[in-house]
Design a protein around this motif. Sequence first.
Motif, PDB file in Angstrom:
ATOM      1  N   GLY A   1       0.827  -1.198   0.000  1.00  0.00           N
ATOM      2  CA  GLY A   1       0.000   0.000   0.000  1.00  0.00           C
ATOM      3  C   GLY A   1       0.866   1.255   0.000  1.00  0.00           C
ATOM      4  N   GLY A   2       0.453   2.258  -0.763  1.00  0.00           N
ATOM      5  CA  GLY A   2       1.189   3.514  -0.831  1.00  0.00           C
ATOM      6  C   GLY A   2       2.334   3.514  -1.814  1.00  0.00           C
TER       7      GLY A   2
ATOM      8  N   GLY B   1       6.411   5.850  -7.007  1.00  0.00           N
ATOM      9  CA  GLY B   1       5.464   6.237  -8.050  1.00  0.00           C
ATOM     10  C   GLY B   1       5.238   7.733  -8.099  1.00  0.00           C
ATOM     11  N   GLU B   2       4.497   8.157  -9.100  1.00  0.00           N
ATOM     12  CA  GLU B   2       4.227   9.581  -9.281  1.00  0.00           C
ATOM     13  C   GLU B   2       3.154  10.049  -8.308  1.00  0.00           C
ATOM     14  OE1 GLU B   2       3.607  10.654 -13.367  1.00  0.00           O
ATOM     15  OE2 GLU B   2       4.916   9.052 -14.070  1.00  0.00           O
ATOM     16  N   SER B   3       3.381  11.234  -7.748  1.00  0.00           N
ATOM     17  CA  SER B   3       2.516  11.728  -6.669  1.00  0.00           C
ATOM     18  C   SER B   3       1.094  12.052  -7.140  1.00  0.00           C
ATOM     19  CB  SER B   3       3.138  12.972  -6.028  1.00  0.00           C
ATOM     20  OG  SER B   3       3.326  13.989  -6.998  1.00  0.00           O
ATOM     21  N   HIS B   4       0.921  12.356  -8.433  1.00  0.00           N
ATOM     22  CA  HIS B   4      -0.404  12.785  -8.911  1.00  0.00           C
ATOM     23  C   HIS B   4      -1.370  11.622  -9.118  1.00  0.00           C
ATOM     24  CE1 HIS B   4       1.478  11.556 -12.746  1.00  0.00           C
ATOM     25  NE2 HIS B   4       0.246  11.349 -13.165  1.00  0.00           N
ATOM     26  N   LEU B   5      -0.886  10.375  -9.064  1.00  0.00           N
ATOM     27  CA  LEU B   5      -1.764   9.229  -9.311  1.00  0.00           C
ATOM     28  C   LEU B   5      -2.760   9.056  -8.172  1.00  0.00           C
ATOM     29  CD1 LEU B   5       0.851   6.691 -10.691  1.00  0.00           C
ATOM     30  CD2 LEU B   5      -0.938   7.844 -11.994  1.00  0.00           C
TER      31      LEU B   5
ATOM     32  N   VAL C   1      -0.857   1.075 -13.503  1.00  0.00           N
ATOM     33  CA  VAL C   1       0.607   1.129 -13.502  1.00  0.00           C
ATOM     34  C   VAL C   1       1.195  -0.265 -13.659  1.00  0.00           C
ATOM     35  CG1 VAL C   1       2.637   1.646 -12.081  1.00  0.00           C
ATOM     36  CG2 VAL C   1       0.748   3.284 -12.195  1.00  0.00           C
ATOM     37  N   THR C   2       0.694  -1.227 -12.893  1.00  0.00           N
ATOM     38  CA  THR C   2       1.219  -2.590 -12.974  1.00  0.00           C
ATOM     39  C   THR C   2       0.908  -3.223 -14.327  1.00  0.00           C
ATOM     40  OG1 THR C   2       1.008  -2.859 -10.578  1.00  0.00           O
ATOM     41  CG2 THR C   2       1.221  -4.861 -11.886  1.00  0.00           C
ATOM     42  N   PHE C   3      -0.322  -3.082 -14.795  1.00  0.00           N
ATOM     43  CA  PHE C   3      -0.682  -3.593 -16.126  1.00  0.00           C
ATOM     44  C   PHE C   3       0.229  -2.995 -17.197  1.00  0.00           C
ATOM     45  CE2 PHE C   3      -5.480  -4.934 -15.867  1.00  0.00           C
ATOM     46  CZ  PHE C   3      -5.109  -6.150 -15.317  1.00  0.00           C
ATOM     47  N   GLY C   4       0.434  -1.677 -17.155  1.00  0.00           N
ATOM     48  CA  GLY C   4       1.264  -1.015 -18.155  1.00  0.00           C
ATOM     49  C   GLY C   4       2.694  -1.520 -18.139  1.00  0.00           C
TER      50      GLY C   4
END
Length: 347
Positions: free
Chosen positions: A238-239, A255-259, A267-270
Amino acid sequence: MTIKVLVVDDSGFFRRRLTELINADGRLQVIGTASNGQEAIDQAGRLRPDVITMDYEMPVMDGITSLREIHRKLRIPVLMFSSLTYEGARVTLDALEAGAVDYLPKNFEEISKHPEEIQKILCDRIVMVSGSRTSVASAAPTTAAPAPAVAATPTRRGGLRSTQLVVIGASTGGPMALQEVLTRLPANFRLPILLVQHMPGTFTKAFAERLDRICQISVSEAKDGDVLRAGHAYLAPGGKQMLSDGHMRIRVTEGESHLNYKPSLDVTFGSVARDLGGKVLGVVLTGMGADGREGARLLKAEGATIWAQDEASCVIYGMPMAVAKAGLVDEVLDLRRVAPRLCEEIN
């Protein structure tokens, strides 16, 4: 139509504050309060609210015992309050297994500091819970899977033999949906599995430990650098965001803060679409929102296979509906069919 709410908490302050926040929203109305689990059962039977908010630590009867009784007799959706601690996570998972639809952190200081933000989160969550279905994992088995709301092309039997990785994502209702799927997989399941569940960082460790204890396959919270092994499921912390590094190893990043979601199924799929292309089976389970849709689009462009849970067995038909409506789904499945289909196709 106004959504009727029963507030259950042993703290008089918290009952009053919740009542004020809920009644300030025109969609909702508090029709009663209770100070312990036994009162909650009595009030729920008499008032028949649409939603119950429930604390877990109370005198006379605790929240989980009360929840089990309410779920068994009345099937009223329950929103559980929990502490953001490891022990709080364990109790919350017990509550979800007992029939709670969702949970919110109980933080007295935040209610005082940010009332408008807290009110929106609380009231939106109550509205969402009011439209949910009771947990499929704790419901009586159905005799047959209902027809899917969105047409999909069934996966051709044996068509996933080149698959190297399974990725499963979920949000609201997900903990018990994942438990339903993973506990039915054999210890010799021949592929690694990545799990993305929208959940706070303090909860994922306890959830992974719980799954590992009750499943035949191994389950752990993912760590940066983990090598993907067959018969092992890796739960995104988490997070943080969980990615593939292209060499069958896991990368865990801030990860990016705006997500909006950390972890995010998109993200994982990509990431696995980039590294493994069509050698991935993506499975989208119950959850609010549309996380996973854009990642599924990337996977489909590479020739991967996407399954989605059907509407009838979802607690919240949001994430699966998003991928289905986008025309990205190869197969729509009742939750109880997911594990058998994985065994048929993968093993």
